[in-house]
Each structure stands twice: as structure tokens, then as C-alpha cells.
Design an enzyme around this catalytic site. Structure first.
Site, PDB file in Angstrom:
ATOM      1  N   LYS A   1      -9.549  21.169 102.055  1.00  0.00           N
ATOM      2  CA  LYS A   1      -9.133  21.335 103.457  1.00  0.00           C
ATOM      3  C   LYS A   1      -7.626  21.156 103.592  1.00  0.00           C
ATOM      4  O   LYS A   1      -6.962  21.880 104.351  1.00  0.00           O
ATOM      5  CB  LYS A   1      -9.888  20.333 104.330  1.00  0.00           C
ATOM      6  CG  LYS A   1     -11.395  20.611 104.363  1.00  0.00           C
ATOM      7  CD  LYS A   1     -12.161  19.429 104.907  1.00  0.00           C
ATOM      8  CE  LYS A   1     -13.660  19.713 104.994  1.00  0.00           C
ATOM      9  NZ  LYS A   1     -14.462  18.528 105.261  1.00  0.00           N
TER      10      LYS A   1
ATOM     11  N   GLU B   1     -12.219  28.992 110.671  1.00  0.00           N
ATOM     12  CA  GLU B   1     -11.989  27.781 111.480  1.00  0.00           C
ATOM     13  C   GLU B   1     -12.902  26.625 111.047  1.00  0.00           C
ATOM     14  O   GLU B   1     -12.486  25.462 111.019  1.00  0.00           O
ATOM     15  CB  GLU B   1     -12.229  28.105 112.969  1.00  0.00           C
ATOM     16  CG  GLU B   1     -11.965  26.959 113.909  1.00  0.00           C
ATOM     17  CD  GLU B   1     -10.502  26.551 113.964  1.00  0.00           C
ATOM     18  OE1 GLU B   1      -9.684  27.317 114.491  1.00  0.00           O
ATOM     19  OE2 GLU B   1     -10.176  25.452 113.467  1.00  0.00           O
TER      20      GLU B   1
HETATM   21  N1  HSE Z   1     -18.970  17.233 103.574  1.00  0.00           N
HETATM   22  C1  HSE Z   1     -18.050  17.569 104.613  1.00  0.00           C
HETATM   23  C2  HSE Z   1     -17.654  16.295 105.323  1.00  0.00           C
HETATM   24  C3  HSE Z   1     -18.692  18.529 105.564  1.00  0.00           C
HETATM   25  O1  HSE Z   1     -18.322  15.272 105.153  1.00  0.00           O
HETATM   26  O2  HSE Z   1     -16.673  16.302 106.045  1.00  0.00           O
HETATM   27  C4  HSE Z   1     -17.726  19.228 106.425  1.00  0.00           C
HETATM   28  O3  HSE Z   1     -16.809  19.984 105.708  1.00  0.00           O
END
Ligand code: HSE
Length: 437
Positions: A205, A129
Site C-alpha cells: 500500500k 481505490e
Molecule cells: N489484510 C488487510 C488489512 C486487508 O488487514 O488491512 C485490507 O487490505
């Protein structure tokens, strides 16, 4: 299997690791009530201590593999990042029959297919998650909350660092490098911040969200990725004059030709809720055929927001371990033997409206030549801004908003415009999305 206490090992004691340890300790009563058993961290693997958390009597090993090989540990939490040692660590834990919780988007996006198969072989589960949008429970929303829908598309601000930079540039006119340094100091940025600003983190992501949404294997190498390093405050200002904001979006869309997977700067109408998501906050818009548009909003990075998601996964596994009944949902929400073989739409076929900015000579015929080039490609102009030249200047900025055009046609139009003698700058182009449900 039934358990009074579920035993957890945490590998990595950086920002998220210490946040996870602290949330597990502070909220132990709520967590036990929800998990129907106590959750105890019995072993921490970390190269060094972290003053941000007090480990008390918890066993600590400098060798993280000692945690993966510890027979007492039932759930291993991987928070070391990277894909080499982390992959070996997770594989070791799975082979030792441990469930795994990870916040590692690169690991899931690039090796998830193999890791989920390995977990299935050993009868254990991987939960992730925290890998997408920090504390926002978007994985659970897609995997379970929206399970009755055919997902049409999703679009998200899924990198907090990038959104923080764009927000500060827009609101305070701050310098790109200066804001990035602040994001690093606050622990938002990746170890290699080019992952944030070049869109690689968002692509990791996005590929995870797309697999959950469309039931397809993870295909990181198929994501089109364009970063934010070339965006200027000038473009932000022109976009606002046209009624838009510029956001760095990850977009996955089901079309007649397949699935589009793309991360790029995007103009979106300023009246959309997501256009007003600022700072380190993330937001994901999901359009389902039954539910319509839904939006998920919250902190996309930081110690405790990310820990919130890690702990939710631990609770999920602890509940399954303590309940004696296996009702775990598969990692991608779909049966792994039944994933779809989808075509990824090549970018040349992706159709969007476009924003273009160029510098042109202020003389008769320039606009008509540009209009002819667009018309030859079947592209219609929606709006145009041309400023009067400054005193003594003969060059003027020209901003064009077009109707929908495939990237292939736009490539040809831009090449032809760029070749005109009267165009004296690079033609900047940014895609536009209406994001209406
Ligand atoms: N480097 C990522 C961001 C951290 O700034 O969203 C969270 O995945």
C-alpha cells in the site's frame, strides 16, 4: 461513447466480491444517479457461490476468464487476489478493451507500471481505490483533492489486522496469536497473514501512496519492511510512560537525499490524532506544502467498507463511459511518460529519534559506558527509564530515548552496547516519529 447501462463483470466472490455485489444492488438508485446511467452486474466469475450474497439471475461462470472474454462486460472488477492468475486476468480484460477495477494492492504495487502501460496502449483505465486503506478514499484524495500540492510526507496506519492486534495487545493484554485468529475469522487478514504482521501488505500500500504522492514509478522492492511480531506489551507500556504509543506505520518522505520508503513499528506522541486510531481502523496523514497536514480515517478492511471503494471506482468509470467525454485522470495522477526518477534513501541514512530497551546489570559504570558509546556516535540521550531491580535480582531493564540519529550511527552504537559484558539481553530498538506538520 454513450451508454444507458454500464455492464460490469465481477471476478471473485469472497468477502469483498460479495460486499461489492450487495452494495451495487442495495444502492442502485444512488449509484445510477451519480453515474448518470444504470450499473448492472451482468456476469460473475467465481469458483463457488457465497451465501453472503444472492446473485438472482446474474450469469455465473466457474471460469473467471469467461468474464474477461465476455463482449458484454465493459468494466471488469478483479477481486480474486494474488498476482499470478489475477495479472493474467487483468491483462486479458485490458487487451479486450475493458476498464478494470481492482482491490489488489500486491498486483498494483508489483506490476502496476506494466499494467498501467498496457491499459494506456488499449485506451482503457485501471482504478484501484480499494487497494489502499479499504474504504478511505485516499487514492482520490492524493490524485485529485491534493493535486495542487507538493507532498512533503505521508504516514499511515494502513494494515487493519496489524492495528487490530496492537490495539488489543495494548488495551486488553491479549495474546498476539489469539488476536490474529480473530482478525482472520472476521475476514480482515490476508490469505497469508504473514503479509499483515510482517508488513508486506502495508509495503504494497505504501508504494502505491508514494507513487501517487511523488509522481514516481511503483518500486515495491525498494521499501524497507519490518513487522510487528517482535513487539511486546512491555515496550507498549514503556512507550506510554514516555508519552508515546506504538503503531505500525508506512512512511514515505521527500528529503534532500531522495524519497524514504519504510514500514516499521514506530513510537508516536500519544497526543497525535493518529496515535489514537485503534482496532481495524486505518488512517493516513498527508502533509502538503499548501494545505498543511490532513488526515484520512476509516475502516481499512472488511466486506462493505472495501466494497465502498470498489463501487466508487465503478461509478467513476461508468460516468466517463456514459458521458461521452473522456476526462479520466491518469492512474497515478501524473502523466505516465513524465514520472520522476527518484533516489530511494538507503535506511543507513534515514534519521529518526530512537527508543531502545535492554536488560543491564545493576552495577556502577554501566550507564556511563552506554552514555559514552552514544556520545562517540554523536547521539544525544533525550530520556531514560531505569527501574530498581526486583528483590534478589541484579538485572534491570533500561529504556533509552535518543534524539535524532541516522540508522548507520545507531547500528554502530547498538553493536557496541550489545558487546558490553553488563548487557544481558538483545537491545530492542524502535524508531520514533514526531509526525508534526
Ligand atoms: N489484510 C488487510 C488489512 C486487508 O488487514 O488491512 C485490507 O487490505
Amino acid at each position: 461513447m454513450s451508454a444507458q447501462t454500464v455492464k460490469v463483470g465481477i471476478c471473485g466472490l469472497g468477502t469483498v466480491g460479495s460486499g461489492t455485489f450487495n452494495v451495487l444492488s442495495r444502492n442502485s438508485a444512488e449509484i445510477a444517479a451519480r453515474a448518470r446511467c444504470a450499473v448492472e452486474v451482468v456476469h460473475v466469475g467465481a469458483r463457488r457461490d457465497n451465501p453472503a450474497c444472492e446473485l438472482g439471475n446474474t450469469r455465473v461462470s466457474r471460469d473467471i476468464f469467461a468474464v474477461a472474454n465476455d463482449p458484454e462486460v465493459q468494466v471488469l472488477v478483479e477481486l480474486i487476489g494474488g498476482t499470478t492468475v489475477a495479472r493474467e486476468l487483468v491483462e486479458t480484460a485490458l487487451r479486450n478493451g475493458k476498464h478494470v477495477v481492482t482491490a489488489n494492492k500486491a498486483l498494483i504495487a508489483e506490476f502496476g507500471n506494466e499494467l498501467f502501460a498496457l491499459a494506456e496502449e488499449y485506451g482503457v483505465t485501471i482504478r484501484y481505490e480499494a487497494a489502499v486503506a479499504g474504504g478511505i478514499p485516499i487514492i482520490k484524495a492524493l490524485r485529485e483533492g491534493l493535486a495542487g500540492n507538493r507532498i512533503e510526507w505521508l504516514a499511515g496506519i494502513i494494515n487493519g489486522t496489524g492495528n487490530f492486534i496492537l490495539s488489543e495487545m495494548r488495551d486488553k493484554g491479549r495474546d498476539f496469536a489469539d488476536v490474529l485468529a480473530e482478525a482472520q475469522a472476521l475476514g480482515y487478514a490476508e490469505a497469508d497473514p504473514t503479509f499483515d504482521v510482517e508488513g508486506i501488505d502495508a509495503a504494497h500500500k505504501l508504494v502505491i501512496l508514494a507513487s501517487l504522492a511523488f509522481g514516481m514509478p511503483l518500486q515495491f522492492s525498494s521499501v524497507f519492511t519490518e513487522g510487528i511480531t517482535k513487539l511486546t506489551t512491555q515496550d507498549m507500556e514503556y512507550a506510554e510512560q514516555l508519552g508515546y504509543r506504538i503503531k505500525h506505520l508506512g512512511i514515505a518522505k521527500q528529503t534532500g537525499g531522495g524519497v524514504e520508503l519504510r514500514v516499521h513499528p514506530t513510537l508516536i506522541p500519544e497526543k497525535r490524532l493518529i496515535a489514537n486510531v485503534n482496532g481495524v481502523k486505518n488512517a493516513v496523514l498527508v502533509e502538503g506544502d499548501a494545505v498543511g497536514p490532513t488526515m484520512y480515517y476509516g475502516a481499512g478492511a472488511g466486506a462493505e467498507p472495501t466494497a465502498s471503494a470498489v463501487v466508487a471506482d465503478i461509478v467513476d468509470l461508468a460516468r466517463a463511459l456514459s458521458g461521452g467525454q473522456d476526462c479520466r485522470v491518469p492512474s497515478l495522477g501524473f502523466d505516465s511518460h513524465n514520472l520522476r526518477d527518484v533516489r530511494i534513501v538507503p535506511m543507513s541514512e534515514v534519521v529518526t529519534p530512537w527508543y531502545l530497551r535492554m536488560v543491564a546489570e545493576d552495577k556502577p559504570g554501566v550507564l556511563s559506558r552506554i552514555a559514552t558509546i552514544f556520545s562517540d556516535q554523536g547521539i544525544s540521550i533525550e530520556a531514560l527509564i531505569q527501574k530498581a531491580p526486583a528483590e534478589g535480582e541484579t538485572l534491570v531493564p533500561l529504556i533509552v530515548l535518543t534524539n535524532k540519529a541516522a540508522q548507520g550511527s545507531m547500528d554502530q552504537a547498538v553493536a557496541a552496547i550489545q558487546a558490553l559484558d553488563s548487557i544481558s539481553s538483545e537491545v530492542v530498538r524502535i524508531r520514533v516519529e514526531s509526525l508534526d506538520g
